[in-house]
Design a protein around this motif. Sequence first.
Motif, PDB file in Angstrom:
ATOM      1  N   SER A 139     -13.011   1.073  -0.298  1.00 46.08           N
ATOM      2  CA  SER A 139     -12.272   0.282  -1.241  1.00 46.08           C
ATOM      3  C   SER A 139     -10.823  -0.064  -0.524  1.00 46.08           C
ATOM      4  CB  SER A 139     -11.964   0.960  -2.369  1.00 46.08           C
ATOM      5  OG  SER A 139     -10.599   1.193  -2.471  1.00 46.08           O
ATOM      6  N   LEU A 140     -10.517  -1.439  -0.791  1.00 48.22           N
ATOM      7  CA  LEU A 140      -9.415  -1.970  -0.112  1.00 48.22           C
ATOM      8  C   LEU A 140      -8.163  -0.945  -0.181  1.00 48.22           C
ATOM      9  CD1 LEU A 140      -9.596  -5.580  -0.675  1.00 48.22           C
ATOM     10  CD2 LEU A 140      -9.422  -4.511   1.443  1.00 48.22           C
ATOM     11  N   LEU A 141      -7.904  -0.312  -1.483  1.00 50.07           N
ATOM     12  CA  LEU A 141      -7.095   0.489  -1.615  1.00 50.07           C
ATOM     13  C   LEU A 141      -7.019   1.838  -0.892  1.00 50.07           C
ATOM     14  CD1 LEU A 141      -4.574   0.056  -3.533  1.00 50.07           C
ATOM     15  CD2 LEU A 141      -5.606   1.527  -5.088  1.00 50.07           C
ATOM     16  N   LEU A 142      -8.181   2.173  -0.523  1.00 50.55           N
ATOM     17  CA  LEU A 142      -8.368   3.491   0.472  1.00 50.55           C
ATOM     18  C   LEU A 142      -8.024   2.896   1.771  1.00 50.55           C
ATOM     19  CD1 LEU A 142      -9.221   6.325  -0.313  1.00 50.55           C
ATOM     20  CD2 LEU A 142     -11.455   5.928   0.224  1.00 50.55           C
ATOM     21  N   LEU A 143      -8.503   1.534   2.072  1.00 51.16           N
ATOM     22  CA  LEU A 143      -8.252   1.209   3.664  1.00 51.16           C
ATOM     23  C   LEU A 143      -6.608   0.867   3.903  1.00 51.16           C
ATOM     24  CD1 LEU A 143      -9.998  -1.754   4.918  1.00 51.16           C
ATOM     25  CD2 LEU A 143      -7.566  -1.636   5.266  1.00 51.16           C
ATOM     26  N   PHE A 144      -5.999   0.685   2.689  1.00 48.78           N
ATOM     27  CA  PHE A 144      -4.536   0.740   2.661  1.00 48.78           C
ATOM     28  C   PHE A 144      -4.014   1.994   2.965  1.00 48.78           C
ATOM     29  CE2 PHE A 144      -0.818  -1.463   2.742  1.00 48.78           C
ATOM     30  CZ  PHE A 144       0.350  -0.954   2.006  1.00 48.78           C
ATOM     31  N   VAL A 145      -4.474   3.090   2.013  1.00 45.17           N
ATOM     32  CA  VAL A 145      -4.052   4.271   2.268  1.00 45.17           C
ATOM     33  C   VAL A 145      -4.025   4.722   3.731  1.00 45.17           C
ATOM     34  CG1 VAL A 145      -4.339   6.915   1.856  1.00 45.17           C
ATOM     35  CG2 VAL A 145      -4.522   5.141   0.188  1.00 45.17           C
ATOM     36  N   ASP A 182       2.881  -4.734   6.515  1.00 44.11           N
ATOM     37  CA  ASP A 182       2.146  -4.223   5.300  1.00 44.11           C
ATOM     38  C   ASP A 182       2.538  -4.684   4.108  1.00 44.11           C
ATOM     39  OD1 ASP A 182       2.669  -0.602   6.882  1.00 44.11           O
ATOM     40  OD2 ASP A 182       1.510  -2.354   7.161  1.00 44.11           O
ATOM     41  N   PHE A 183       3.758  -5.199   4.074  1.00 37.86           N
ATOM     42  CA  PHE A 183       4.173  -6.003   2.546  1.00 37.86           C
ATOM     43  C   PHE A 183       3.404  -7.052   2.371  1.00 37.86           C
ATOM     44  CE2 PHE A 183       6.491  -7.066  -0.632  1.00 37.86           C
ATOM     45  CZ  PHE A 183       7.033  -8.525  -0.569  1.00 37.86           C
ATOM     46  N   GLY A 184       2.913  -7.986   3.488  1.00 38.02           N
ATOM     47  CA  GLY A 184       2.256  -9.069   3.279  1.00 38.02           C
ATOM     48  C   GLY A 184       0.619  -8.246   2.949  1.00 38.02           C
ATOM     49  N   PHE A 185       0.262  -7.544   3.589  1.00 35.93           N
ATOM     50  CA  PHE A 185      -1.205  -6.830   3.099  1.00 35.93           C
ATOM     51  C   PHE A 185      -1.218  -6.635   1.854  1.00 35.93           C
ATOM     52  CE2 PHE A 185      -5.122  -5.529   4.586  1.00 35.93           C
ATOM     53  CZ  PHE A 185      -5.512  -4.184   3.781  1.00 35.93           C
ATOM     54  N   LEU A 186      -0.346  -5.834   1.394  1.00 34.59           N
ATOM     55  CA  LEU A 186      -0.278  -5.445   0.143  1.00 34.59           C
ATOM     56  C   LEU A 186      -0.158  -6.578  -0.960  1.00 34.59           C
ATOM     57  CD1 LEU A 186      -0.686  -2.629  -1.170  1.00 34.59           C
ATOM     58  CD2 LEU A 186       1.975  -2.573  -1.544  1.00 34.59           C
ATOM     59  N   ILE A 187       0.626  -7.659  -0.624  1.00 35.20           N
ATOM     60  CA  ILE A 187       0.534  -8.706  -1.804  1.00 35.20           C
ATOM     61  C   ILE A 187      -0.681  -9.531  -1.666  1.00 35.20           C
ATOM     62  CG2 ILE A 187       1.772 -10.981  -2.177  1.00 35.20           C
ATOM     63  CD1 ILE A 187       3.864  -8.939  -2.444  1.00 35.20           C
ATOM     64  N   GLY A 188      -1.234  -9.515  -0.243  1.00 32.35           N
ATOM     65  CA  GLY A 188      -2.723 -10.046  -0.315  1.00 32.35           C
ATOM     66  C   GLY A 188      -3.539  -9.224  -1.285  1.00 32.35           C
ATOM     67  N   PHE A 191      -2.907 -10.217  -4.822  1.00 26.42           N
ATOM     68  CA  PHE A 191      -3.338 -11.098  -5.232  1.00 26.42           C
ATOM     69  C   PHE A 191      -5.153 -11.513  -5.052  1.00 26.42           C
ATOM     70  CE2 PHE A 191      -3.206 -15.396  -6.028  1.00 26.42           C
ATOM     71  CZ  PHE A 191      -2.918 -16.508  -5.179  1.00 26.42           C
ATOM     72  N   LEU A 192      -5.660 -10.679  -4.244  1.00 29.68           N
ATOM     73  CA  LEU A 192      -7.081 -10.660  -4.277  1.00 29.68           C
ATOM     74  C   LEU A 192      -7.750 -10.004  -5.628  1.00 29.68           C
ATOM     75  CD1 LEU A 192      -9.865 -11.081  -3.029  1.00 29.68           C
ATOM     76  CD2 LEU A 192      -9.614  -8.844  -1.975  1.00 29.68           C
ATOM     77  N   PHE A 193      -7.026  -8.824  -6.037  1.00 28.13           N
ATOM     78  CA  PHE A 193      -7.517  -8.318  -7.081  1.00 28.13           C
ATOM     79  C   PHE A 193      -7.025  -8.956  -8.401  1.00 28.13           C
ATOM     80  CE2 PHE A 193      -8.635  -4.583  -9.660  1.00 28.13           C
ATOM     81  CZ  PHE A 193      -7.685  -4.495 -10.458  1.00 28.13           C
ATOM     82  N   THR A 225      -6.313 -14.562   2.483  1.00 26.89           N
ATOM     83  CA  THR A 225      -6.625 -14.323   3.936  1.00 26.89           C
ATOM     84  C   THR A 225      -5.209 -14.304   4.833  1.00 26.89           C
ATOM     85  OG1 THR A 225      -7.274 -16.297   4.222  1.00 26.89           O
ATOM     86  CG2 THR A 225      -9.086 -14.611   4.183  1.00 26.89           C
ATOM     87  N   LEU A 226      -4.419 -15.339   4.568  1.00 26.09           N
ATOM     88  CA  LEU A 226      -3.430 -15.398   5.411  1.00 26.09           C
ATOM     89  C   LEU A 226      -2.246 -14.263   5.178  1.00 26.09           C
ATOM     90  CD1 LEU A 226      -2.162 -19.212   5.293  1.00 26.09           C
ATOM     91  CD2 LEU A 226      -2.523 -17.857   7.095  1.00 26.09           C
ATOM     92  N   LEU A 227      -2.119 -13.713   3.883  1.00 27.46           N
ATOM     93  CA  LEU A 227      -1.422 -12.465   3.714  1.00 27.46           C
ATOM     94  C   LEU A 227      -1.862 -11.327   4.380  1.00 27.46           C
ATOM     95  CD1 LEU A 227      -0.754 -13.144  -0.124  1.00 27.46           C
ATOM     96  CD2 LEU A 227       1.015 -13.042   1.794  1.00 27.46           C
ATOM     97  N   PHE A 228      -3.292 -11.207   4.427  1.00 23.30           N
ATOM     98  CA  PHE A 228      -3.937  -9.997   5.022  1.00 23.30           C
ATOM     99  C   PHE A 228      -3.788 -10.141   6.517  1.00 23.30           C
ATOM    100  CE2 PHE A 228      -5.677  -8.358   1.426  1.00 23.30           C
ATOM    101  CZ  PHE A 228      -6.770  -8.742   1.137  1.00 23.30           C
ATOM    102  N   PHE A 229      -3.624 -11.466   7.031  1.00 18.25           N
ATOM    103  CA  PHE A 229      -3.333 -11.797   8.503  1.00 18.25           C
ATOM    104  C   PHE A 229      -1.978 -11.038   8.684  1.00 18.25           C
ATOM    105  CE2 PHE A 229      -3.908 -12.897  12.504  1.00 18.25           C
ATOM    106  CZ  PHE A 229      -3.020 -13.835  12.864  1.00 18.25           C
ATOM    107  N   VAL A 230      -0.854 -11.462   7.829  1.00 15.02           N
ATOM    108  CA  VAL A 230       0.205 -11.004   8.274  1.00 15.02           C
ATOM    109  C   VAL A 230       0.226  -9.716   8.265  1.00 15.02           C
ATOM    110  CG1 VAL A 230       2.508 -10.749   7.173  1.00 15.02           C
ATOM    111  CG2 VAL A 230       1.539 -12.732   6.783  1.00 15.02           C
ATOM    112  N   GLY A 231      -0.716  -8.732   7.512  1.00 12.41           N
ATOM    113  CA  GLY A 231      -0.741  -7.446   7.690  1.00 12.41           C
ATOM    114  C   GLY A 231      -1.084  -7.065   9.217  1.00 12.41           C
ATOM    115  N   ALA A 232      -2.134  -7.780   9.592  1.00  9.06           N
ATOM    116  CA  ALA A 232      -2.676  -7.759  10.729  1.00  9.06           C
ATOM    117  C   ALA A 232      -1.936  -7.771  11.912  1.00  9.06           C
ATOM    118  CB  ALA A 232      -4.145  -8.552  10.960  1.00  9.06           C
TER     119      ALA A 232
END
Lengths: 661, 177, 103
Positions: A139-145, A182-188, A191-193, A225-232
């Motif tokens: 899950s994306l949350l576990l990925l984030f962990v 990570d902030f961008g990623f989390l917002i992503g 938003f996705l959810f 995806t832009l937000l996820f990319f910020v995380g990347a």
Amino acid sequence: MADYIWLIPLFPALGFIINSAFGGGRASKTFVAWVACLALFAAFLSSAAVFVEFLQLPATARVFERDIYNWIASGEMSVNIGFRLDPLSVIMCLVVTGVGFLIHVYSVGYMHGDPGFKRFFIYLNLFVFMMLLLVTGNSLLLLFVGWEGVGLCSYLLIGFWYEKDSAADAGKKAFIVNRVGDFGFLIGVFFLFVSLGAQGVWTLNIGEVGKNAHLLSVPVVTVITLLFFVGAVGKSAQIPLYVWLPDAMEGPTPVSSLIHAATMVTAGVYMIARLNILFSMAPDTLYVVAVIGVLTAFFAASIGFAQYDIKKVLAYSTISQLGFMFIAMGVGAYAAGIFHLMTHAFFKGLLFLGAGSVMHAMSGELDLRNMGGLRKKTPITYWTFFIACLAIAGIPGFSGFFSKDEILWKAFSSSHGDLWIWLLGAVTAGMTAFYMFRLFFSTFHGECRASEEVKHHIHESPRVMTIPLMILAVLSLVGGYVGVPHLLGGSNAIERFLAPVFGHATQAKTAVHFDIVASAWASSGAGGHEASLELALMVTSVLIALIGIALAYLYYVKNPSLPERFTARFAGLFRWVHNKYFVDELYDFVFVRGTLKAGAFLLKVADGWIIEGAVNGTAALVKRAGDKLRKAETGYVQEYAFAIILGAIIVVGYLIVIPMF
Amino acid sequence: MDMISFKGIVFIAASLVVIAASVLMATRKNPIHSALWMIVTFFAMAVIYLLLNAQFIAVAQVMVYAGAIMMLILFVIMLVHMEKGEETDPGKTRRSKKTRIVAALITVILFGEMLLGVLFYRMTGQGGEYPAALVDAVGNVRTVGVLLYGQYLFPFEIASLLLLVGIVGAVVIAKRK
Amino acid sequence: MFEENLTWLCYLLSGVLFTIGAIGAILRRNMIVVFMCIELMLNAVNLVFIAAAGSLSSMDGSVFVFFIMTVAAVEAAVGLAIFVMVFRMQQSINADEMNLLKG
């Protein structure tokens, strides 16, 4: 094995727990090292077992998913702790555990005299656990962990020698800059959810997200995806959040090898590959990814020209190669990007370990101006380093050639690609060859420029360090053969293996959409001409690489005075590049000082005036009220009696008189 | 003349005495005079109690109030040598006369409220089980006795405890060190 | 005429007595007189109880008055003891000078 996929992350977790619980004062260093290395080896075996099992299954059945535990069940959100293995994650697991294991073994030798030996292995195991969590979480949350966990371990390991101010600062810098991403990623993720939820699908499970992605509209997916990319960008050190990676070289060299070359920094690439369904729906984001990738690649390579610290050169090289991986992602060539991730893990991991070996031989020296002539004295290090440099330069036959070429070809030909991306990428490849061989020649060839005392101590590293070097060298050599393109007679096994994950994406139309070349190939259809185009591009990139190597040879072996004359003539330019274009200074001025000033302001106004004022004001108010009310306490008993009578009047009036009217 | 019976005359006389004596008590300068007028008040109150068929209370009133409490007060008055009346040393602080007058006037409001209540409220409720005839047959004191030692035994015992505490407390407080 | 209104008249008398007592307690400066006015208030209440009990054919009034008297006696004892002690300190029985509770 399908039921036991959770063993893969479990082994390093166990290693972490055992070593932190029992690795204390009385346990020996050998115990700690064995536990850590065995944990990694067990994880590697488990990943290999899954891989073998996959090969025996038909391509469509290669997904193992197991939920272990219901972690969050809150309203619409239900997240399980579960693991998912498909071809993409199995390759990542193999790379992480395999290269990780080799680096663990190497560290036993490298960290031999260090007082923090045990702590090192504890952190390393924790890191591998977090990375595996990131890669296998379903899950994306576990990925984030896992995402956050590797960031934490990176901080702990960069600042491993925490008594050194520079190391502690570097650790903080890494963590803070990562945080921005990570902030961008989390917002992503949020938003996705929410967006999926608006369509009625409340899930963060990666498989479910993939199946329901088509419910989302393109603008929404673009933003997500832009937000996820910020995380990347943060995690994988692209422009503008790359500044932490060069500073991260303060950590021990095995750390640089494992975390900042082979695994953690590739998490961003992995994440985009994992969510490729979403990214493919948003061509605008893909273009942004490719543009930032190629710009970063070029930019970092240019800085690598003017650095004297061998680890810094390698750091910028890593940033540059990560840029290549993002180019691949951005043009839709996900398999090529992962392929390059794998080969990069081999040769960059090897390069860092080799640099560690050089430092070990040179008693900790880092400046390549003080090296040279190590070829005869440290042969194993020399030859393995040479192989790695050939690989990174993209010489045919070595692993880097196949992966890098695949990327460049796709950059040229894919519908998402562009001519200038290919051009800049090819130039960067040439620059890569140049500065890597600059490093190589300066370190190993020519006269030894070190001091007499250092020269005395030069020795080859112990076997526990050289054996991993040799293994990685072999992998750098043959690792590319899983991805031999059709053009050269291979079957591109890795692309086929990854096809179920990237299915529709690898069908990228090889539309050649720019006029110059199109006019030349206009008359015929696909097939033959496409092949010759690919061949032509391949030859071009090899030529560029050879030119780079030749130039490096010229400048650093044939005519060593050339570099000084060059820097003297272009002193201004050199100053700019050597100082990394003053980006760190810019960030410090704008962001760091800005934040500090904002903090000081808030302290004075928000805390000082408003909050303190409210608190003190309340106290003052109470005091003044008390002063006024004290006048009622006269001390005369009769007046108190009168007060009682007054009260009686009021009560009697309320109870008896009022109801009468 | 059958408008007002004998009982009525006695009541009116007693109540007039009560009011007059209490007013006098409240206004005398000499505290001993106040005490004596208080005793008169109590006696007149006892008469009224008799009229209300509360013989036990009437006797108790005389014994306890007029007998014990007023004795106590007279003793204390003589103990503190204020037979002459209240003297105020000019140097010490006083409350202003105005405050007192205003307070007194406001108290009259309380009387007004009570008046309203008395005039316009009828007390309702269940009649008790002790109509005057029945009580007379048995004897008022006996009835009160039966009640005190029967239904109200617990409060009775507590009251005696209270008396004990009062005795001890008074001695402890007023002791010379 | 008198018989029916006896209760009501008693209430009225009680109210008057109570008010006299209250005003006396507030106005007089001599502490002993204040105390006696308080006793007067208690008596007024006693009257109400007896009158009400009579009109309701209940003996509860008498019993309660009995207790009030008990308490009044105790109160007198303790109150006067306190008064004696205060007098020893202040050497005065003026209520205006007993303002140690000020503030």
